[in-house]
Design a protein around this motif. Structure first.
Motif, PDB file in Angstrom:
ATOM      1  N   ASP A  26      -8.369 -12.485  -2.167  1.00 35.43           N
ATOM      2  CA  ASP A  26      -8.983 -11.407  -1.390  1.00 35.43           C
ATOM      3  C   ASP A  26      -8.708 -10.026  -1.968  1.00 35.43           C
ATOM      4  N   ARG A  27      -7.964  -9.945  -3.052  1.00 34.93           N
ATOM      5  CA  ARG A  27      -7.625  -8.631  -3.585  1.00 34.93           C
ATOM      6  C   ARG A  27      -8.043  -8.441  -5.038  1.00 34.93           C
ATOM      7  N   VAL A  28      -8.118  -9.510  -5.801  1.00 37.45           N
ATOM      8  CA  VAL A  28      -8.535  -9.411  -7.196  1.00 37.45           C
ATOM      9  C   VAL A  28      -9.888 -10.095  -7.307  1.00 37.45           C
ATOM     10  N   THR A  29     -10.933  -9.312  -7.361  1.00 38.80           N
ATOM     11  CA  THR A  29     -12.285  -9.860  -7.253  1.00 38.80           C
ATOM     12  C   THR A  29     -12.964 -10.081  -8.595  1.00 38.80           C
ATOM     13  N   ARG A  30     -12.273  -9.698  -9.684  1.00 43.51           N
ATOM     14  CA  ARG A  30     -12.838  -9.865 -11.026  1.00 43.51           C
ATOM     15  C   ARG A  30     -11.762 -10.397 -11.961  1.00 43.51           C
ATOM     16  N   PRO A  31     -12.142 -11.013 -13.081  1.00 42.68           N
ATOM     17  CA  PRO A  31     -11.145 -11.539 -14.017  1.00 42.68           C
ATOM     18  C   PRO A  31     -10.170 -10.452 -14.456  1.00 42.68           C
ATOM     19  N   PRO A  32      -8.890 -10.756 -14.510  1.00 44.33           N
ATOM     20  CA  PRO A  32      -7.896  -9.762 -14.932  1.00 44.33           C
ATOM     21  C   PRO A  32      -8.180  -9.142 -16.293  1.00 44.33           C
ATOM     22  N   SER A  33      -8.722  -9.916 -17.224  1.00 42.85           N
ATOM     23  CA  SER A  33      -8.995  -9.348 -18.542  1.00 42.85           C
ATOM     24  C   SER A  33     -10.032  -8.228 -18.455  1.00 42.85           C
ATOM     25  N   GLU A  34     -10.992  -8.339 -17.532  1.00 38.10           N
ATOM     26  CA  GLU A  34     -11.959  -7.262 -17.339  1.00 38.10           C
ATOM     27  C   GLU A  34     -11.280  -6.023 -16.774  1.00 38.10           C
ATOM     28  N   LEU A  35     -10.381  -6.231 -15.831  1.00 34.17           N
ATOM     29  CA  LEU A  35      -9.646  -5.100 -15.254  1.00 34.17           C
ATOM     30  C   LEU A  35      -8.809  -4.410 -16.329  1.00 34.17           C
ATOM     31  N   ASP A  84       0.822  -1.214   0.000  1.00 36.84           N
ATOM     32  CA  ASP A  84       0.000   0.000   0.000  1.00 36.84           C
ATOM     33  C   ASP A  84       0.858   1.266   0.000  1.00 36.84           C
ATOM     34  N   HIS A  85       2.169   1.089  -0.228  1.00 33.50           N
ATOM     35  CA  HIS A  85       3.103   2.210  -0.176  1.00 33.50           C
ATOM     36  C   HIS A  85       2.692   3.338  -1.120  1.00 33.50           C
ATOM     37  N   TRP A  86       2.214   2.989  -2.320  1.00 32.36           N
ATOM     38  CA  TRP A  86       1.951   3.984  -3.354  1.00 32.36           C
ATOM     39  C   TRP A  86       0.537   4.553  -3.285  1.00 32.36           C
ATOM     40  N   ASP A  87      -0.252   4.148  -2.311  1.00 29.45           N
ATOM     41  CA  ASP A  87      -1.659   4.539  -2.288  1.00 29.45           C
ATOM     42  C   ASP A  87      -1.884   6.051  -2.322  1.00 29.45           C
ATOM     43  N   PRO A  88      -1.097   6.866  -1.613  1.00 22.28           N
ATOM     44  CA  PRO A  88      -1.324   8.323  -1.732  1.00 22.28           C
ATOM     45  C   PRO A  88      -1.159   8.829  -3.171  1.00 22.28           C
ATOM     46  N   PHE A  89      -0.160   8.312  -3.859  1.00 23.05           N
ATOM     47  CA  PHE A  89       0.075   8.688  -5.256  1.00 23.05           C
ATOM     48  C   PHE A  89      -1.046   8.179  -6.153  1.00 23.05           C
ATOM     49  N   GLY A 107      -4.354  -5.963  -6.910  1.00 22.49           N
ATOM     50  CA  GLY A 107      -5.481  -5.415  -6.168  1.00 22.49           C
ATOM     51  C   GLY A 107      -5.584  -3.906  -6.229  1.00 22.49           C
ATOM     52  N   VAL A 108      -4.672  -3.234  -6.924  1.00 18.37           N
ATOM     53  CA  VAL A 108      -4.710  -1.770  -7.015  1.00 18.37           C
ATOM     54  C   VAL A 108      -6.011  -1.309  -7.662  1.00 18.37           C
ATOM     55  N   PHE A 109      -6.439  -2.000  -8.705  1.00 23.61           N
ATOM     56  CA  PHE A 109      -7.650  -1.566  -9.402  1.00 23.61           C
ATOM     57  C   PHE A 109      -8.910  -1.815  -8.572  1.00 23.61           C
ATOM     58  N   THR A 110      -8.829  -2.721  -7.603  1.00 24.50           N
ATOM     59  CA  THR A 110      -9.944  -2.906  -6.683  1.00 24.50           C
ATOM     60  C   THR A 110     -10.038  -1.729  -5.722  1.00 24.50           C
ATOM     61  N   ARG A 111      -8.881  -1.276  -5.237  1.00 25.82           N
ATOM     62  CA  ARG A 111      -8.862  -0.148  -4.301  1.00 25.82           C
ATOM     63  C   ARG A 111      -9.111   1.193  -4.992  1.00 25.82           C
ATOM     64  N   PHE A 112      -8.715   1.282  -6.270  1.00 26.08           N
ATOM     65  CA  PHE A 112      -8.822   2.553  -6.999  1.00 26.08           C
ATOM     66  C   PHE A 112      -9.534   2.305  -8.332  1.00 26.08           C
ATOM     67  N   PRO A 113     -10.837   2.181  -8.295  1.00 25.72           N
ATOM     68  CA  PRO A 113     -11.578   1.816  -9.505  1.00 25.72           C
ATOM     69  C   PRO A 113     -11.550   2.870 -10.607  1.00 25.72           C
ATOM     70  N   ALA A 157       1.367  -8.023 -15.509  1.00 24.11           N
ATOM     71  CA  ALA A 157       0.990  -9.111 -14.598  1.00 24.11           C
ATOM     72  C   ALA A 157       0.982  -8.616 -13.154  1.00 24.11           C
ATOM     73  N   ASP A 158       1.984  -7.813 -12.789  1.00 25.55           N
ATOM     74  CA  ASP A 158       2.036  -7.217 -11.452  1.00 25.55           C
ATOM     75  C   ASP A 158       0.760  -6.446 -11.145  1.00 25.55           C
ATOM     76  N   TRP A 159       0.414  -5.523 -12.027  1.00 31.51           N
ATOM     77  CA  TRP A 159      -0.732  -4.649 -11.778  1.00 31.51           C
ATOM     78  C   TRP A 159      -2.041  -5.435 -11.745  1.00 31.51           C
ATOM     79  N   LEU A 160      -2.216  -6.374 -12.664  1.00 34.89           N
ATOM     80  CA  LEU A 160      -3.481  -7.114 -12.714  1.00 34.89           C
ATOM     81  C   LEU A 160      -3.691  -7.966 -11.473  1.00 34.89           C
ATOM     82  N   MET A 161      -2.594  -8.421 -10.855  1.00 35.64           N
ATOM     83  CA  MET A 161      -2.705  -9.287  -9.675  1.00 35.64           C
ATOM     84  C   MET A 161      -2.440  -8.540  -8.366  1.00 35.64           C
TER      85      MET A 161
END
Length: 403
Positions: free
Chosen positions: A310-319, A211-216, A268-274, A262-266
């Motif tokens: 617990d962090r990637v709740t949808r298929p990566p291709s959708e993200l 979560d280091h980058w969350d403010p950015f 959970g960043v897109f779950t926290r920041f839709p 692969a890093d980004w899709l797995m």
């Protein structure tokens, strides 16, 4: 095929004029901040990297000097105008470059010659995500250098172009809170694009799995600022061995983009920041369908033990289709795969003035590769998606510039 729409290139480069920092830093830093000196250069390719040193004899070369860093300008930085076989890693001066590398009027003329309406340009001396200042010892000076570069690219580079040059800022990567503040400062000036590193741990920074980058990330999501990651923005290019020629790494440069995606899709960043959007530059696109297919399989079959349930709740291709843009300049296989990738996720680039640049033939190349596609698909790829990604005006121009 109807006339090709004017292209918006999402990956070009600017070679900063000598006065960018000297003209903008406080007086007490002008002798220690980035500045240009002239001296001969000696260069080698060792262990997958080019190394440089100042020499006493030889043709003149312009160098950026900053703290202990000595960074020469090379023909590889400013390759346009040279025949391919004459593009070598040799030192050059500003006078030996095509003026469009660093001067707004000449850049606009070169864009006109290449059927380019608008252009997003990555930095050269700061490197592709500002690593130069992240690695500096004096962080107070480094922060001033980041802000000086951003002010220059907003006010002079983009601001003097009538909206055709789109500002792309850097941030102080050593502090996510400072990075967030700089995103917000520049967003207030109409900027919606920021550089970031494709693989942060390679710069000694925390990964996107923390979560280091969350403010950015939060600042980017709130301001509609797209995070742009250029190949090599991790300060490492892929290769296979220390004795492999540079051509090996050049062939597989997409691998860094593949790893990063692969890093980004797995993560959970897109779950926290839709509302977050990211873009990959110079990674090409032909490899994307397999990676999305494989990521979906892993997410479906292996998430129980794969650490992502617990962090990637949808298929990566959708993200991917909601959050990610790729780009290309010469990828016929990728064009044949547009439907699998997602027509709305692909943008176009010319890579001016680097050695891979398609200048001044980008129009002809695009017409050849996109021939036979529906007009609306061509429009989306060469400009429409970029307009949406960069929050440009409907005419394809940066609306924060003087018009």
């Amino acid at each position: 095929m109807p006339e090709l729409p004017k292209i918006i290139s999402v990956d070009d480069h600017v070679i900063e004029p000598p006065g960018v920092w000297a003209d903008r830093l406080p007086a007490r830093y002008r002798e220690t901040g980035p500045r240009v000196v002239r001296a001969p250069a000696e260069m080698d390719f060792v262990g997958g990297r080019f190394t440089f040193r100042m020499a006493e004899e030889g043709p003149p070369c312009d160098w950026w000097v900053y703290e202990d860093l000595r960074r020469p300008l090379t023909r590889l930085d400013a390759a346009v105008g040279y025949e391919r076989d004459d593009v070598q890693v040799v030192g050059v001066t500003y006078e030996e470059m095509r003026p469009g590398c660093h001067s707004v009027p000449e850049r606009l003329a070169d864009m006109d010659a290449n059927w380019i309406q608008s252009s997003l340009c990555f930095p050269t001396f700061p490197r592709f995500c500002g690593q130069t200042f992240t690695e500096a010892r004096d962080r107070d000076l480094a922060l001033l250098c980041v802000r000086a570069y951003n002010d220059w690219t907003i006010e002079e580079w983009a601001g003097g172009s009538g909206g055709r040059l789109i500002p792309l800022i850097i941030v102080p990567l050593w502090d996510p809170a400072l990075a967030a503040a700089e995103v917000r400062r520049c967003a207030a000036l109409g900027v919606h694009a920021v550089c970031f590193t494709e693989i942060p741990p390679r710069l000694g920074l925390p990964s996107v799995h923390t979560d280091h980058w969350d403010p950015f990330f939060a600042a980017c999501a709130e301001t509609g600022t797209t995070i742009n990651m250029h190949i090599g923005s991790s300060s490492q290019m892929p290769s296979t061995s220390e004795d492999a020629p540079a051509a090996v790494g050049s062939t597989i440069t997409f691998a860094n983009t593949c790893f990063s995606l692969a890093d980004w899709l797995m993560s959970g960043v897109f779950t926290r920041f839709p509302d977050l959007t990211i873009a990959y530059s110079e990674g090409q696109i032909g490899w994307i369908p397999y990676v999305l297919e494989r990521a979906d399989t892993v997410w479906k079959e292996n998430r129980g033990w794969g650490g992502v349930a617990d962090r990637v709740t949808r298929p990566p291709s959708e993200l991917f289709r909601e959050h990610v843009y790729g780009c290309f300049f010469d990828d016929p296989h990728g064009v044949r795969s547009l439907e699998e990738i997602g027509v709305g996720n692909v943008t176009y680039e010319t890579d001016y003035p680097h050695s891979d640049s398609t200048w001044p033939h980008s129009r002809e190349l695009a017409e050849r590769q996109l021939a036979g596609l529906p007009a609306e698909t061509v429009e989306a790829v060469v400009r429409g998606n970029a307009i949406r990604m960069l929050h440009l005006g409907p005419d394809g121009l940066w609306t924060g510039a003087a018009r």
